[in-house]
Design a protein around this motif. Structure first.
Motif, PDB file in Angstrom:
ATOM      1  N   ASP A 154       0.881  -1.331   0.012  1.00  0.00           N
ATOM      2  CA  ASP A 154       0.022   0.002  -0.044  1.00  0.00           C
ATOM      3  C   ASP A 154       0.675   1.217  -0.086  1.00  0.00           C
ATOM      4  N   LYS A 155       2.134   1.202  -0.587  1.00  0.00           N
ATOM      5  CA  LYS A 155       2.993   2.282  -0.617  1.00  0.00           C
ATOM      6  C   LYS A 155       3.663   2.511  -1.920  1.00  0.00           C
ATOM      7  N   LEU A 156       4.090   3.677  -2.163  1.00  0.00           N
ATOM      8  CA  LEU A 156       5.045   3.951  -3.040  1.00  0.00           C
ATOM      9  C   LEU A 156       6.728   4.114  -2.695  1.00  0.00           C
ATOM     10  N   ILE A 157       7.413   3.280  -3.271  1.00  0.00           N
ATOM     11  CA  ILE A 157       8.997   3.281  -2.631  1.00  0.00           C
ATOM     12  C   ILE A 157       9.586   4.085  -3.877  1.00  0.00           C
ATOM     13  N   PRO A 158      10.301   5.103  -3.213  1.00  0.00           N
ATOM     14  CA  PRO A 158      11.190   5.762  -4.042  1.00  0.00           C
ATOM     15  C   PRO A 158      12.576   5.173  -4.396  1.00  0.00           C
ATOM     16  N   LEU A 159      13.011   4.792  -5.572  1.00  0.00           N
ATOM     17  CA  LEU A 159      14.095   4.375  -5.848  1.00  0.00           C
ATOM     18  C   LEU A 159      14.716   5.275  -7.078  1.00  0.00           C
TER      19      LEU A 159
END
Length: 257
Positions: A154-159
């Motif tokens: 349920d997240k957006l992971i910054p990469l």
């Protein structure tokens, strides 16, 4: 002698194609006749690359395009099908022709002649073309993408792009493995990512893999003039550079180092 692999799920069609090929050119060797995506992937992963593949589009367990998603095919392909709606997609791959069933002898002969003509082209010309293509792609990508927001639960992971060790296709989706061995699904195709990533740091090894310079730990000479790339983290599937792309890979690795 031309070594030919036939991938055709209908046994009578496979026998007919075999007989027709050998009638046109008795010097050909039919290596095998396979009937499914699964068998084709297994065969291609455990045998030397054939000179030419005749490939039916619709197989018993899927379409032939699923083979390209799972393994690199480093030889020309002549597609065969009873329908023409896949023609454009086929020509984006290794295709040199697209034969509609029922296959006529004169059409098959034309396809084989086309293969023989292409096979006689000067190898140096091919290498120069690939080198020029690589450099043109580099010039066209002056502003590579550096940041990605990747969905995870349920997240957006910054990469960042430098986090990617390599990217591959698994079960029809693109997965990136990071340098710390974590895995994330990306919502883009390998083709889209190839055009977005920095060509100085990332290389399209084959139809299944894009690899970063930083993940390469060892490069082995492989049979049929190919290269086997070892990475960290390691991949459960072999990362092979086709014979045709070896000069481009070497130039990329040496010039950009």
């Amino acid at each position: 002698m031309t070594r030919i692999l036939i991938i055709e799920d209908e046994e009578p069609a496979g026998q007919y194609l075999t007989q027709l090929i050998q009638k046109i050119d008795p010097k050909t060797e039919i290596l095998d006749v396979l009937e499914s995506v699964e068998n084709a992937v297994c065969w291609l992963g455990n045998n030397p690359v054939p000179d030419l593949i005749f490939l039916d589009v619709q197989l018993g367990d899927g379409t032939c395009f699923q083979i390209f998603e799972q393994i690199s095919i480093g030889c020309p392909v002549i597609f065969t099908t009873a329908h023409d709606e896949y023609a454009m997609r086929a020509f984006k791959l290794n295709s040199i022709d697209y034969l509609l069933k029922p296959i006529r002898q004169e059409a098959l002969k034309f396809s084989l002649d086309k293969y023989y003509q292409l096979n006689e082209e000067n190898a140096i010309t091919k290498v120069r073309y690939l080198e020029e293509l690589m450099h043109s792609q580099i010039l066209n990508r002056k502003n590579p993408r550096r940041s990605f927001l990747v969905p995870y639960r349920d997240k957006l992971i910054p990469l960042k792009d430098i986090d990617f060790a390599w990217l591959t296709i698994r079960n029809s989706v693109v997965v990136t493995t990071l340098h710390d061995d974590r895995n994330f699904v990306l919502d883009k195709s390998l083709e889209e990512l190839e055009n977005q990533l920095d060509p100085a740091n990332f290389f399209r090894a084959n139809r299944q893999f894009i690899i970063s310079r930083q993940c390469i730990t060892e490069i082995e000479l492989y049979f049929n003039g190919r290269l086997l790339v070892r990475t960290s983290p390691s991949s459960s599937n072999q990362i092979l550079i086709s014979k045709e792309r070896v000069p481009v890979f070497k130039k990329w690795f040496e010039e950009q180092a």
